[in-house]
Design an enzyme around this catalytic site. Structure first.
Site, mmCIF file in Angstrom:
data_model
loop_
_atom_site.group_PDB
_atom_site.id
_atom_site.type_symbol
_atom_site.label_atom_id
_atom_site.label_comp_id
_atom_site.label_asym_id
_atom_site.label_seq_id
_atom_site.Cartn_x
_atom_site.Cartn_y
_atom_site.Cartn_z
ATOM 1 N N LYS A 60 -10.162 39.934 4.342
ATOM 2 C CA LYS A 60 -9.925 38.582 3.835
ATOM 3 C C LYS A 60 -11.119 38.195 2.979
ATOM 4 O O LYS A 60 -12.229 38.677 3.213
ATOM 5 C CB LYS A 60 -9.813 37.596 5.006
ATOM 6 C CG LYS A 60 -9.032 36.355 4.671
ATOM 7 C CD LYS A 60 -7.555 36.560 4.917
ATOM 8 C CE LYS A 60 -6.725 35.435 4.393
ATOM 9 N NZ LYS A 60 -5.319 35.604 4.776
ATOM 10 N N ASP B 90 -3.908 33.380 -1.023
ATOM 11 C CA ASP B 90 -3.894 32.613 0.228
ATOM 12 C C ASP B 90 -4.009 31.155 -0.241
ATOM 13 O O ASP B 90 -3.690 30.867 -1.400
ATOM 14 C CB ASP B 90 -5.054 33.048 1.141
ATOM 15 C CG ASP B 90 -4.892 32.577 2.585
ATOM 16 O OD1 ASP B 90 -4.160 33.207 3.343
ATOM 17 O OD2 ASP B 90 -5.489 31.535 2.964
HETATM 18 N N1 GLU Z 1 -2.772 35.595 2.688
HETATM 19 C C1 GLU Z 1 -1.577 36.154 3.247
HETATM 20 C C2 GLU Z 1 -1.739 36.339 4.742
HETATM 21 O O1 GLU Z 1 -2.357 35.514 5.389
HETATM 22 C C3 GLU Z 1 -1.092 37.388 2.496
HETATM 23 C C4 GLU Z 1 -2.056 38.502 2.352
HETATM 24 C C5 GLU Z 1 -1.601 39.625 1.441
HETATM 25 O O2 GLU Z 1 -0.518 39.562 0.879
HETATM 26 O O3 GLU Z 1 -2.371 40.577 1.302
HETATM 27 O O4 GLU Z 1 -1.222 37.243 5.356
#
Ligand code: GLU
Length: 448
Positions: free
Chosen positions: A129, A169
Protein backbone atom coordinates in the site's frame (compact mmCIF):
# COMPACT_ATOMS: atom_id res chain seq x y z
CA UNK A 1 -5.19 -20.01 28.23
CA UNK A 2 -3.70 -22.34 25.61
CA UNK A 3 -0.04 -22.17 24.65
CA UNK A 4 -0.90 -20.56 21.30
CA UNK A 5 -3.08 -17.85 22.80
CA UNK A 6 -0.37 -17.13 25.38
CA UNK A 7 2.20 -16.77 22.61
CA UNK A 8 -0.09 -14.49 20.62
CA UNK A 9 -0.89 -12.34 23.68
CA UNK A 10 2.86 -11.98 24.39
CA UNK A 11 3.51 -11.04 20.78
CA UNK A 12 0.73 -8.47 20.86
CA UNK A 13 2.22 -6.87 23.95
CA UNK A 14 5.60 -6.66 22.25
CA UNK A 15 4.07 -5.09 19.14
CA UNK A 16 2.08 -2.57 21.16
CA UNK A 17 5.32 -1.42 22.81
CA UNK A 18 7.12 -1.30 19.46
CA UNK A 19 4.51 0.64 17.47
CA UNK A 20 2.66 2.47 20.24
CA UNK A 21 2.30 5.55 18.02
CA UNK A 22 0.55 3.63 15.21
CA UNK A 23 -3.05 3.15 16.45
CA UNK A 24 -4.62 1.96 13.19
CA UNK A 25 -1.88 -0.61 12.61
CA UNK A 26 -2.27 -1.89 16.18
CA UNK A 27 -6.04 -2.05 15.69
CA UNK A 28 -5.61 -4.22 12.58
CA UNK A 29 -3.27 -6.52 14.54
CA UNK A 30 -5.65 -6.69 17.51
CA UNK A 31 -8.48 -7.74 15.21
CA UNK A 32 -6.33 -10.27 13.39
CA UNK A 33 -3.97 -11.99 15.80
CA UNK A 34 -6.37 -13.50 18.38
CA UNK A 35 -8.60 -14.83 15.60
CA UNK A 36 -5.89 -17.10 14.13
CA UNK A 37 -5.25 -18.87 17.46
CA UNK A 38 -7.50 -21.87 16.62
CA UNK A 39 -5.45 -22.42 13.45
CA UNK A 40 -2.12 -22.09 15.28
CA UNK A 41 -3.26 -24.71 17.76
CA UNK A 42 -3.59 -27.15 14.88
CA UNK A 43 -0.28 -26.04 13.34
CA UNK A 44 2.31 -25.52 16.08
CA UNK A 45 5.09 -25.37 13.47
CA UNK A 46 4.12 -21.79 12.59
CA UNK A 47 4.67 -20.54 16.12
CA UNK A 48 7.83 -22.62 16.47
CA UNK A 49 9.23 -20.95 13.35
CA UNK A 50 8.01 -17.54 14.55
CA UNK A 51 6.14 -16.93 11.29
CA UNK A 52 3.53 -14.65 12.84
CA UNK A 53 6.11 -12.19 14.13
CA UNK A 54 7.84 -12.28 10.77
CA UNK A 55 4.58 -11.64 8.97
CA UNK A 56 3.60 -8.51 10.90
CA UNK A 57 6.83 -6.83 9.84
CA UNK A 58 6.69 -5.23 6.37
CA UNK A 59 9.38 -6.51 3.99
CA UNK A 60 10.30 -2.95 3.03
CA UNK A 61 9.04 0.59 3.64
CA UNK A 62 9.95 3.50 1.39
CA UNK A 63 9.37 7.11 2.43
CA UNK A 64 10.17 10.09 0.26
CA UNK A 65 9.75 13.82 -0.24
CA UNK A 66 7.26 15.09 -2.83
CA UNK A 67 7.87 18.73 -3.80
CA UNK A 68 5.32 20.40 -6.10
CA UNK A 69 4.31 23.87 -7.17
CA UNK A 70 0.77 25.18 -6.60
CA UNK A 71 -1.12 27.45 -8.99
CA UNK A 72 0.12 30.55 -7.14
CA UNK A 73 3.72 29.56 -7.79
CA UNK A 74 4.41 28.51 -4.18
CA UNK A 75 6.47 25.38 -3.56
CA UNK A 76 4.72 22.83 -1.39
CA UNK A 77 6.03 19.61 0.06
CA UNK A 78 4.27 16.39 1.03
CA UNK A 79 5.33 12.96 2.21
CA UNK A 80 5.17 9.98 -0.11
CA UNK A 81 5.22 6.33 1.00
CA UNK A 82 5.15 2.79 -0.30
CA UNK A 83 4.80 -0.06 2.18
CA UNK A 84 5.87 -3.31 0.51
CA UNK A 85 4.39 -5.71 3.00
CA UNK A 86 4.61 -9.23 1.68
CA UNK A 87 5.57 -10.67 -1.71
CA UNK A 88 5.72 -14.44 -1.11
CA UNK A 89 2.79 -15.21 -3.42
CA UNK A 90 3.35 -12.50 -6.05
CA UNK A 91 4.41 -8.89 -6.68
CA UNK A 92 3.32 -6.36 -4.06
CA UNK A 93 -0.16 -5.21 -5.02
CA UNK A 94 -2.35 -2.54 -3.50
CA UNK A 95 -3.55 0.99 -3.91
CA UNK A 96 -2.19 4.48 -3.40
CA UNK A 97 -4.14 6.77 -1.08
CA UNK A 98 -3.93 10.57 -1.26
CA UNK A 99 -5.51 11.99 1.89
CA UNK A 100 -4.30 14.32 4.66
CA UNK A 101 -4.64 11.50 7.25
CA UNK A 102 -2.12 9.27 5.45
CA UNK A 103 0.83 8.27 7.62
CA UNK A 104 2.72 5.08 8.35
CA UNK A 105 0.09 3.80 10.78
CA UNK A 106 -2.65 4.04 8.14
CA UNK A 107 -0.50 2.56 5.39
CA UNK A 108 0.80 -0.30 7.53
CA UNK A 109 -2.75 -1.24 8.55
CA UNK A 110 -3.85 -1.10 4.92
CA UNK A 111 -0.78 -2.99 3.69
CA UNK A 112 -1.19 -5.68 6.35
CA UNK A 113 -4.87 -6.22 5.48
CA UNK A 114 -4.03 -6.21 1.77
CA UNK A 115 -1.74 -9.23 2.21
CA UNK A 116 -4.63 -11.40 3.44
CA UNK A 117 -7.21 -9.87 1.10
CA UNK A 118 -5.01 -10.62 -1.88
CA UNK A 119 -4.35 -14.12 -0.58
CA UNK A 120 -8.12 -14.71 -0.38
CA UNK A 121 -8.61 -13.79 -4.06
CA UNK A 122 -6.67 -16.95 -4.98
CA UNK A 123 -4.64 -14.87 -7.46
CA UNK A 124 -0.82 -14.53 -7.47
CA UNK A 125 -0.52 -11.11 -5.83
CA UNK A 126 1.38 -10.04 -2.71
CA UNK A 127 0.34 -7.11 -0.53
CA UNK A 128 1.41 -3.48 -0.41
CA UNK A 129 0.00 0.00 0.00
CA UNK A 130 1.21 3.53 -0.51
CA UNK A 131 0.21 7.12 -0.89
CA UNK A 132 0.70 10.58 0.45
CA UNK A 133 -0.66 13.07 2.98
CA UNK A 134 -1.45 15.32 -0.01
CA UNK A 135 -5.04 16.63 0.11
CA UNK A 136 -6.63 16.57 -3.36
CA UNK A 137 -9.72 18.45 -2.11
CA UNK A 138 -10.02 21.85 -3.84
CA UNK A 139 -6.89 21.35 -5.96
CA UNK A 140 -6.96 22.29 -9.63
CA UNK A 141 -6.41 19.72 -12.33
CA UNK A 142 -2.95 21.19 -13.02
CA UNK A 143 -1.99 20.93 -9.35
CA UNK A 144 -3.11 17.28 -9.27
CA UNK A 145 -1.05 16.60 -12.39
CA UNK A 146 2.09 18.27 -11.03
CA UNK A 147 1.74 16.42 -7.75
CA UNK A 148 1.32 13.04 -9.47
CA UNK A 149 4.32 13.71 -11.71
CA UNK A 150 6.51 14.58 -8.74
CA UNK A 151 5.25 11.57 -6.74
CA UNK A 152 6.08 9.15 -9.57
CA UNK A 153 9.47 10.79 -10.20
CA UNK A 154 10.56 9.06 -7.00
CA UNK A 155 8.21 6.05 -6.84
CA UNK A 156 9.21 4.71 -10.29
CA UNK A 157 12.50 3.35 -8.90
CA UNK A 158 10.70 1.08 -6.48
CA UNK A 159 7.94 -0.44 -8.63
CA UNK A 160 7.63 -2.63 -11.73
CA UNK A 161 5.22 -5.11 -13.36
CA UNK A 162 6.83 -8.08 -11.57
CA UNK A 163 7.91 -6.19 -8.47
CA UNK A 164 5.17 -3.88 -7.19
CA UNK A 165 1.97 -2.81 -8.96
CA UNK A 166 0.12 0.12 -7.34
CA UNK A 167 -3.48 1.12 -8.11
CA UNK A 168 -6.02 3.60 -6.79
CA UNK A 169 -7.57 4.06 -3.36
CA UNK A 170 -9.13 7.09 -1.63
CA UNK A 171 -8.15 10.25 -3.59
CA UNK A 172 -6.59 8.28 -6.44
CA UNK A 173 -8.90 7.43 -9.35
CA UNK A 174 -8.63 7.15 -13.12
CA UNK A 175 -7.36 10.71 -13.59
CA UNK A 176 -4.52 10.31 -11.08
CA UNK A 177 -3.55 6.86 -12.41
CA UNK A 178 -3.34 8.43 -15.88
CA UNK A 179 -0.90 11.15 -14.72
CA UNK A 180 1.12 8.62 -12.70
CA UNK A 181 1.33 6.19 -15.62
CA UNK A 182 2.30 8.94 -18.09
CA UNK A 183 5.22 9.90 -15.85
CA UNK A 184 6.31 6.28 -15.37
CA UNK A 185 6.20 5.74 -19.14
CA UNK A 186 8.45 8.74 -19.80
CA UNK A 187 10.95 7.51 -17.24
CA UNK A 188 10.91 3.78 -17.90
CA UNK A 189 9.03 3.13 -21.13
CA UNK A 190 5.57 1.72 -21.78
CA UNK A 191 4.99 -1.14 -19.36
CA UNK A 192 1.23 -1.23 -18.86
CA UNK A 193 1.45 -3.86 -16.10
CA UNK A 194 3.08 -1.43 -13.64
CA UNK A 195 -0.19 0.20 -12.54
CA UNK A 196 -3.80 -0.95 -12.56
CA UNK A 197 -6.97 1.07 -12.85
CA UNK A 198 -5.69 2.56 -16.11
CA UNK A 199 -7.91 4.07 -18.81
CA UNK A 200 -9.42 1.57 -21.25
CA UNK A 201 -7.45 3.02 -24.18
CA UNK A 202 -4.03 2.36 -22.65
CA UNK A 203 -4.20 -1.04 -20.98
CA UNK A 204 -7.04 -0.70 -18.47
CA UNK A 205 -9.52 -3.50 -17.87
CA UNK A 206 -13.27 -3.38 -18.28
CA UNK A 207 -15.05 -3.72 -14.91
CA UNK A 208 -12.05 -2.38 -12.89
CA UNK A 209 -13.92 0.87 -12.13
CA UNK A 210 -17.00 -1.02 -10.95
CA UNK A 211 -15.15 -3.95 -9.37
CA UNK A 212 -14.99 -3.10 -5.66
CA UNK A 213 -18.65 -2.01 -5.45
CA UNK A 214 -19.93 -4.82 -7.66
CA UNK A 215 -17.76 -7.37 -5.84
CA UNK A 216 -19.13 -6.27 -2.47
CA UNK A 217 -22.70 -6.74 -3.67
CA UNK A 218 -21.82 -10.13 -5.24
CA UNK A 219 -20.34 -11.25 -1.90
CA UNK A 220 -23.53 -10.29 -0.04
CA UNK A 221 -25.65 -11.82 -2.83
CA UNK A 222 -23.95 -15.20 -2.32
CA UNK A 223 -24.50 -14.92 1.42
CA UNK A 224 -28.19 -14.06 0.92
CA UNK A 225 -28.56 -16.91 -1.57
CA UNK A 226 -27.42 -19.37 1.05
CA UNK A 227 -30.25 -18.16 3.25
CA UNK A 228 -32.70 -18.52 0.29
CA UNK A 229 -32.89 -14.73 0.13
CA UNK A 230 -31.91 -11.90 -2.27
CA UNK A 231 -31.57 -8.09 -2.53
CA UNK A 232 -35.09 -7.86 -3.98
CA UNK A 233 -37.13 -5.41 -1.87
CA UNK A 234 -34.34 -4.81 0.68
CA UNK A 235 -33.62 -1.35 2.09
CA UNK A 236 -29.91 -0.64 1.99
CA UNK A 237 -27.81 2.02 3.72
CA UNK A 238 -24.59 3.01 1.95
CA UNK A 239 -21.90 5.40 3.18
CA UNK A 240 -19.48 7.24 0.91
CA UNK A 241 -20.03 8.59 -2.59
CA UNK A 242 -16.78 7.59 -4.26
CA UNK A 243 -16.09 4.81 -6.67
CA UNK A 244 -16.88 1.95 -4.23
CA UNK A 245 -20.18 3.45 -3.04
CA UNK A 246 -21.41 4.45 -6.51
CA UNK A 247 -21.01 0.98 -8.04
CA UNK A 248 -22.33 -0.79 -4.95
CA UNK A 249 -25.46 1.39 -5.25
CA UNK A 250 -25.73 0.57 -8.95
CA UNK A 251 -25.58 -3.20 -8.39
CA UNK A 252 -28.01 -3.15 -5.45
CA UNK A 253 -30.50 -1.21 -7.58
CA UNK A 254 -30.01 -3.65 -10.44
CA UNK A 255 -30.86 -6.49 -8.02
CA UNK A 256 -34.08 -4.78 -6.92
CA UNK A 257 -32.90 -3.28 -3.62
CA UNK A 258 -33.49 0.33 -2.53
CA UNK A 259 -30.48 2.39 -1.39
CA UNK A 260 -31.63 5.34 0.70
CA UNK A 261 -28.36 6.97 1.81
CA UNK A 262 -24.91 8.07 0.68
CA UNK A 263 -22.40 10.45 2.27
CA UNK A 264 -19.28 12.59 1.96
CA UNK A 265 -16.87 13.83 4.61
CA UNK A 266 -19.24 16.66 5.67
CA UNK A 267 -22.67 15.04 5.72
CA UNK A 268 -25.16 12.64 4.24
CA UNK A 269 -28.19 12.34 2.01
CA UNK A 270 -31.35 10.47 2.95
CA UNK A 271 -33.48 9.85 -0.12
CA UNK A 272 -36.42 7.66 0.87
CA UNK A 273 -37.44 7.25 -2.78
CA UNK A 274 -34.04 5.70 -3.49
CA UNK A 275 -30.78 7.40 -4.52
CA UNK A 276 -30.88 8.90 -8.03
CA UNK A 277 -27.70 7.30 -9.34
CA UNK A 278 -27.43 9.33 -12.55
CA UNK A 279 -27.55 12.54 -10.50
CA UNK A 280 -25.04 11.23 -7.96
CA UNK A 281 -22.62 10.22 -10.72
CA UNK A 282 -22.96 13.59 -12.43
CA UNK A 283 -22.16 15.42 -9.17
CA UNK A 284 -19.30 13.21 -7.99
CA UNK A 285 -17.70 11.85 -11.16
CA UNK A 286 -18.22 14.69 -13.64
CA UNK A 287 -18.50 17.89 -11.62
CA UNK A 288 -16.49 16.70 -8.56
CA UNK A 289 -18.86 18.62 -6.26
CA UNK A 290 -20.07 18.15 -2.66
CA UNK A 291 -23.23 16.20 -1.80
CA UNK A 292 -25.12 19.39 -0.85
CA UNK A 293 -25.55 19.76 -4.64
CA UNK A 294 -27.54 16.51 -4.73
CA UNK A 295 -30.12 17.92 -2.35
CA UNK A 296 -30.35 21.16 -4.35
CA UNK A 297 -31.12 19.19 -7.50
CA UNK A 298 -33.54 16.82 -5.74
CA UNK A 299 -35.49 18.76 -3.10
CA UNK A 300 -37.39 15.70 -1.80
CA UNK A 301 -34.11 14.29 -0.51
CA UNK A 302 -32.78 15.44 2.87
CA UNK A 303 -29.21 16.52 3.68
CA UNK A 304 -27.80 16.26 7.21
CA UNK A 305 -24.40 17.20 8.58
CA UNK A 306 -22.38 14.57 10.42
CA UNK A 307 -22.11 10.80 10.15
CA UNK A 308 -24.53 8.80 8.01
CA UNK A 309 -24.43 6.14 10.73
CA UNK A 310 -26.51 8.45 12.94
CA UNK A 311 -29.41 7.90 10.54
CA UNK A 312 -32.43 6.18 12.11
CA UNK A 313 -34.65 4.28 9.70
CA UNK A 314 -35.64 0.69 8.93
CA UNK A 315 -32.61 -0.83 7.23
CA UNK A 316 -31.95 -4.43 6.14
CA UNK A 317 -28.37 -4.21 4.90
CA UNK A 318 -25.62 -1.68 5.67
CA UNK A 319 -22.68 -1.21 3.31
CA UNK A 320 -19.97 1.09 4.73
CA UNK A 321 -18.01 2.28 1.68
CA UNK A 322 -16.25 5.41 2.98
CA UNK A 323 -13.20 4.99 5.24
CA UNK A 324 -11.63 3.39 8.33
CA UNK A 325 -13.39 3.56 11.69
CA UNK A 326 -16.52 5.27 10.36
CA UNK A 327 -18.76 3.00 12.47
CA UNK A 328 -18.16 3.27 16.22
CA UNK A 329 -19.86 1.64 19.20
CA UNK A 330 -22.72 4.19 19.28
CA UNK A 331 -23.35 3.71 15.57
CA UNK A 332 -23.43 -0.06 16.18
CA UNK A 333 -26.30 0.51 18.65
CA UNK A 334 -28.17 2.52 16.01
CA UNK A 335 -27.58 -0.19 13.38
CA UNK A 336 -28.98 -2.80 15.78
CA UNK A 337 -32.00 -0.58 16.57
CA UNK A 338 -32.55 0.02 12.83
CA UNK A 339 -32.99 -3.73 12.38
CA UNK A 340 -29.92 -4.27 10.19
CA UNK A 341 -29.28 -7.95 9.48
CA UNK A 342 -26.12 -7.83 7.36
CA UNK A 343 -23.12 -5.48 7.30
CA UNK A 344 -20.87 -5.71 4.25
CA UNK A 345 -17.69 -3.66 4.31
CA UNK A 346 -16.75 -1.95 1.04
CA UNK A 347 -14.18 0.22 2.82
CA UNK A 348 -11.09 -1.06 4.64
CA UNK A 349 -11.63 -1.49 8.42
CA UNK A 350 -14.67 0.84 8.55
CA UNK A 351 -15.86 -0.65 11.83
CA UNK A 352 -14.04 -0.19 15.15
CA UNK A 353 -13.21 -3.32 17.12
CA UNK A 354 -15.75 -2.69 19.85
CA UNK A 355 -18.42 -2.02 17.23
CA UNK A 356 -17.60 -5.32 15.49
CA UNK A 357 -17.98 -7.17 18.80
CA UNK A 358 -21.37 -5.53 19.43
CA UNK A 359 -22.56 -6.27 15.91
CA UNK A 360 -21.53 -9.93 16.08
CA UNK A 361 -23.07 -10.33 19.55
CA UNK A 362 -26.36 -9.00 18.13
CA UNK A 363 -26.30 -11.81 15.52
CA UNK A 364 -25.87 -9.40 12.63
CA UNK A 365 -23.89 -11.12 9.87
CA UNK A 366 -20.63 -9.22 9.58
CA UNK A 367 -18.73 -9.39 6.25
CA UNK A 368 -15.21 -8.02 6.84
CA UNK A 369 -13.65 -5.72 4.25
CA UNK A 370 -10.67 -7.91 3.58
CA UNK A 371 -13.07 -10.49 2.11
CA UNK A 372 -16.05 -8.44 0.95
CA UNK A 373 -14.11 -5.66 -0.80
CA UNK A 374 -11.51 -7.93 -2.44
CA UNK A 375 -13.22 -7.58 -5.84
CA UNK A 376 -11.29 -4.40 -6.67
CA UNK A 377 -7.87 -5.91 -6.28
CA UNK A 378 -9.04 -9.18 -7.87
CA UNK A 379 -9.94 -7.33 -11.08
CA UNK A 380 -6.63 -5.46 -10.81
CA UNK A 381 -4.94 -8.87 -10.98
CA UNK A 382 -7.02 -9.63 -14.08
CA UNK A 383 -5.86 -6.31 -15.54
CA UNK A 384 -2.26 -7.43 -14.94
CA UNK A 385 -3.01 -10.74 -16.68
CA UNK A 386 -4.47 -8.92 -19.71
CA UNK A 387 -1.44 -6.60 -19.82
CA UNK A 388 0.91 -9.61 -19.87
CA UNK A 389 -1.11 -11.17 -22.69
CA UNK A 390 -1.44 -7.81 -24.48
CA UNK A 391 -5.13 -8.57 -24.87
CA UNK A 392 -8.40 -7.08 -23.64
CA UNK A 393 -11.10 -9.31 -22.25
CA UNK A 394 -14.81 -8.56 -22.65
CA UNK A 395 -16.93 -6.94 -19.92
CA UNK A 396 -18.92 -10.17 -19.48
CA UNK A 397 -15.79 -12.28 -19.12
CA UNK A 398 -14.23 -10.08 -16.42
CA UNK A 399 -17.55 -9.55 -14.63
CA UNK A 400 -18.21 -13.29 -14.55
CA UNK A 401 -14.74 -13.98 -13.13
CA UNK A 402 -15.36 -11.29 -10.50
CA UNK A 403 -18.66 -12.84 -9.46
CA UNK A 404 -17.06 -16.30 -9.33
CA UNK A 405 -14.13 -14.98 -7.25
CA UNK A 406 -16.50 -13.38 -4.73
CA UNK A 407 -18.50 -16.63 -4.51
CA UNK A 408 -15.29 -18.55 -3.80
CA UNK A 409 -14.09 -16.04 -1.19
CA UNK A 410 -17.45 -16.22 0.59
CA UNK A 411 -17.39 -20.04 0.56
CA UNK A 412 -13.78 -20.14 1.79
CA UNK A 413 -14.51 -17.77 4.70
CA UNK A 414 -17.64 -19.65 5.69
CA UNK A 415 -16.11 -23.13 5.49
CA UNK A 416 -12.92 -22.08 7.28
CA UNK A 417 -14.97 -20.52 10.10
CA UNK A 418 -16.94 -23.74 10.44
CA UNK A 419 -13.82 -25.90 10.40
CA UNK A 420 -12.35 -23.95 13.31
CA UNK A 421 -15.60 -23.99 15.34
CA UNK A 422 -16.59 -20.40 14.66
CA UNK A 423 -19.69 -21.06 12.55
CA UNK A 424 -20.94 -17.94 10.70
CA UNK A 425 -17.99 -15.86 11.95
CA UNK A 426 -16.76 -14.66 8.55
CA UNK A 427 -14.06 -12.51 10.16
CA UNK A 428 -12.35 -15.51 11.76
CA UNK A 429 -12.84 -17.46 8.52
CA UNK A 430 -11.27 -14.69 6.40
CA UNK A 431 -8.33 -14.20 8.74
CA UNK A 432 -7.49 -17.89 9.06
CA UNK A 433 -7.92 -18.66 5.35
CA UNK A 434 -5.84 -15.62 4.32
CA UNK A 435 -3.15 -16.39 6.87
CA UNK A 436 -2.95 -20.15 6.21
CA UNK A 437 -1.87 -19.69 2.60
CA UNK A 438 0.75 -17.02 3.29
CA UNK A 439 2.18 -18.94 6.26
CA UNK A 440 2.48 -22.15 4.25
CA UNK A 441 4.29 -20.37 1.42
CA UNK A 442 6.62 -18.53 3.81
CA UNK A 443 7.61 -21.86 5.26
CA UNK A 444 8.04 -23.40 1.79
CA UNK A 445 10.28 -20.54 0.70
CA UNK A 446 12.51 -20.77 3.75
CA UNK A 447 11.10 -18.02 5.99
CA UNK A 448 11.78 -15.25 3.51
N1 GLU B 1 -7.23 0.06 -3.02
C1 GLU B 1 -7.97 -1.12 -3.33
C2 GLU B 1 -8.01 -2.04 -2.12
O1 GLU B 1 -8.10 -1.56 -1.01
C3 GLU B 1 -7.53 -1.79 -4.63
C4 GLU B 1 -6.09 -2.15 -4.73
C5 GLU B 1 -5.66 -2.63 -6.10
O2 GLU B 1 -6.46 -2.69 -7.02
O3 GLU B 1 -4.47 -2.95 -6.23
O4 GLU B 1 -8.03 -3.24 -2.21
Amino acid sequence: MSQSSQAIAALQEKLIAKDAHQPEFLQALEEFLPSIVPFLEDHPEYLEKNIVELMVEAERIIQFRVPWQDDQGNWQVNRGFRVQFNSVIGPYKGGLRFHPTVDLSILKFLGFEQVFKNSLTGLPIGGGKGGSDFDPKGKSDSEIMRFCQSFMTELYRHIGPSLDVPAGDIGVGGREIGYLYGTYRRLRGAEAGVLTGKGLDYGGSLVRTEATGYGLVYFVKHLLKEHQDSFEGKTVQVSGSGNVAIYAIQKVQEYGGKVITCSDSNGYIVDEAGIDLALLKEIKEVKRQRLTEYQKARPQAQYFEGSVWNCRSNIDIALPCATQNEINEDHADILIANGVKIIGEGANMPTTLTAVKKIQAADIIYCPGKAANAGGVAVSALEMAQNSQRLNWSFEEVDQQLDQTMATIYKTCKETAEKYSHKDDLLTGANIAGFAKIAKVMLAQGLV
